[in-house]
Scaffold this active site. Structure first.
Site, PDB file in Angstrom:
ATOM      1  N   THR A  17       0.825  -1.213   0.000  1.00  0.00           N
ATOM      2  CA  THR A  17       0.000   0.000   0.000  1.00  0.00           C
ATOM      3  C   THR A  17       0.858   1.261   0.000  1.00  0.00           C
ATOM      4  O   THR A  17       0.445   2.307  -0.519  1.00  0.00           O
ATOM      5  CB  THR A  17      -0.947  -0.022   1.221  1.00  0.00           C
ATOM      6  OG1 THR A  17      -1.837  -1.115   1.051  1.00  0.00           O
ATOM      7  CG2 THR A  17      -1.745   1.243   1.364  1.00  0.00           C
ATOM      8  N   SER A  64       1.648  -7.676  -0.713  1.00  0.00           N
ATOM      9  CA  SER A  64       2.508  -8.567   0.078  1.00  0.00           C
ATOM     10  C   SER A  64       1.946  -9.982   0.206  1.00  0.00           C
ATOM     11  O   SER A  64       2.666 -10.892   0.600  1.00  0.00           O
ATOM     12  CB  SER A  64       2.785  -7.970   1.450  1.00  0.00           C
ATOM     13  OG  SER A  64       1.618  -7.893   2.219  1.00  0.00           O
ATOM     14  N   THR A  97       1.631  -4.263   4.273  1.00  0.00           N
ATOM     15  CA  THR A  97       1.506  -4.552   5.708  1.00  0.00           C
ATOM     16  C   THR A  97       0.884  -5.920   5.995  1.00  0.00           C
ATOM     17  O   THR A  97       1.035  -6.432   7.093  1.00  0.00           O
ATOM     18  CB  THR A  97       0.670  -3.466   6.423  1.00  0.00           C
ATOM     19  OG1 THR A  97      -0.660  -3.478   5.887  1.00  0.00           O
ATOM     20  CG2 THR A  97       1.295  -2.099   6.294  1.00  0.00           C
ATOM     21  N   ASP A  98       0.169  -6.501   5.000  1.00  0.00           N
ATOM     22  CA  ASP A  98      -0.506  -7.780   5.287  1.00  0.00           C
ATOM     23  C   ASP A  98       0.482  -8.856   5.715  1.00  0.00           C
ATOM     24  O   ASP A  98       0.191  -9.669   6.591  1.00  0.00           O
ATOM     25  CB  ASP A  98      -1.268  -8.280   4.046  1.00  0.00           C
ATOM     26  CG  ASP A  98      -2.505  -7.440   3.765  1.00  0.00           C
ATOM     27  OD1 ASP A  98      -2.883  -6.634   4.643  1.00  0.00           O
ATOM     28  OD2 ASP A  98      -3.083  -7.584   2.675  1.00  0.00           O
TER      29      ASP A  98
HETATM   30  C1  SIN Z   1      -0.334  -5.339   1.053  1.00  0.00           C
HETATM   31  O1  SIN Z   1      -0.058  -5.949   2.072  1.00  0.00           O
HETATM   32  O2  SIN Z   1       0.384  -5.402   0.028  1.00  0.00           O
HETATM   33  C2  SIN Z   1      -1.579  -4.546   0.966  1.00  0.00           C
HETATM   34  C3  SIN Z   1      -1.997  -3.991   2.272  1.00  0.00           C
HETATM   35  C4  SIN Z   1      -1.047  -2.981   2.851  1.00  0.00           C
HETATM   36  O3  SIN Z   1       0.071  -2.767   2.419  1.00  0.00           O
HETATM   37  O4  SIN Z   1      -1.477  -2.353   3.862  1.00  0.00           O
END
Ligand code: SIN
Length: 348
Positions: A17, A64, A97-98
């Site tokens: 993100t 991710s 973040t995932d």
């Molecule tokens: C991801 O993990 O690529 C999408 C969600 C995020 O980065 O918060």
């Protein structure tokens, strides 16, 4: 004002993100993670040049959830290689973040350097209203450039907090959503820069025994849940290890995982919360009993073959099941002996 004497920091971008672009920029609407490049992300934060001379590298540009264990291995090897450079103070990895906490923990175990490695993400896309990526990136670069961050292992810097990669977890999908649970955080990024109040004391970084030379893929480790009425999971995929998320197994689950251990699969138990710190014989069987001489055998009888002892289960100490799985994958690159695997869980 750029600082020509500032430390050099390499920003390695993987996607997420923090590199996300919305279908309708300036809204809170849907977006594509992993769209902006490393150069675009860093160029959007000109203040970086006050604290570091930033170099960039594009490792991948994906959400991710598409990051694989093979990518962890390649990323860790790349970071180990670039940190050999004497002119480089530290590395920042931008990441979705995932799956951020998993990549960060893998790097914590396998980057064998005292220099800071900071993993950073964002919960709002770069083109959205009030994005958190720019300030998180600035905090991450300031931390990676700081001599105070040396010997702290791999860190996650989000929302002005400096968290050890060992403890960091994504609790929710809003800013402030990363936490270390009971164990507290290492420090904060204050207006004057990073301030540390604690340091990790377990094994990581230069003291890590995990050498990825010659490793391209990681041993297969499955993750399964225990629950009331559960009978345990059987696998058709021939894993080398299994992590069971449990606070205590049913009799049937115990029997299933005992039988699995008997076939040479290393079984690790971990509390779902990641907050348990009791060691020894995870999984309800108790610690392995010491070997005793068999005093019941008659000298004149034909000896019946003894049943081989059941290999002990391994207890994860204060790790979430997903992180216990990563440590088991890494441990299995060195040993399949559950007692040695327990030693590794006790130290890292
Ligand atoms: C991801 O993990 O690529 C999408 C969600 C995020 O980065 O918060």
């Amino acid at each position: 004002m750029p600082n020509p004497d500032a430390p050099k920091v390499l920003v390695i971008a993987t996607g997420g993100t923090i590199a996300g672009v919305q279908n309708a920029p300036g809204t809170l609407g849907a977006y594509r993670a992993g769209t902006l490049t490393a150069d675009q992300i860093t160029a959007s934060v000109p203040e970086l040049s006050r604290y570091a001379r930033v170099e960039t590298e594009q490792f991948s540009n994906v959400a991710s959830t598409l990051v694989t264990p093979e990518m962890w291995v390649r990323l860790a090897k790349r970071i180990n290689a670039v940190l050999e450079r004497r002119d480089l103070a530290g590395v920042v990895v931008t990441h979705g973040t995932d799956r951020l906490e998993e990549t960060a923990f893998f790097l914590y175990l396998t980057v064998r350097s005292s220099k800071p490695v900071v993993v950073v993400g964002a919960q709002r896309p770069a083109t959205g209203i009030s994005p958190d990526g720019p300030i998180n990136l600035l905090s991450a670069v300031r931390t990676a450039a700081s001599p105070k961050a040396v010997q702290k292992g791999v860190m996650v810097v989000m929302d002005d907090r400096i968290l050890s990669a060992r403890e960091s977890r994504k609790l929710y999908q809003r800013t402030g959503g990363f936490s270390t649970g009971d164990m507290g955080m290492l420090g904060v990024v204050a207006s004057q820069g990073p301030e540390f109040f604690f340091a990790p004391v377990r094994r990581f970084g230069e003291r890590s025994e995990f050498d990825l030379n010659g490793v391209d893929t990681l041993p297969k480790v499955e993750l399964t849940m225990s629950y009331p009425g559960g009978t345990g999971h059987t696998f058709t995929t021939n894993p080398q290890g299994v992590v069971v998320a449990t606070t205590g197994m049913t009799t049937a689950e115990n029997a299933t995982y005992r039988a699995l251990r008997q076939t040479g699969v290393v079984v690790v138990t971990a509390f779902t919360s990641g907050e348990n710190a009791n060691g020894g014989g995870g999984g309800g069987d108790g610690p392995p009993a010491p070997a005793r001489p068999d005093t019941t055998a008659r000298r004149d009888s034909v000896a019946t073959p003894a049943t081989p002892p059941v290999p002990p289960a391994v207890a994860a100490l204060h790790l979430t099941p997903t992180k216990a799985r990563i440590l088991l994958m890494v441990a299995l690159t060195k040993t399949k002996n559950p007692r040695e695997v327990q030693r590794i869980f006790n130290e890292y």
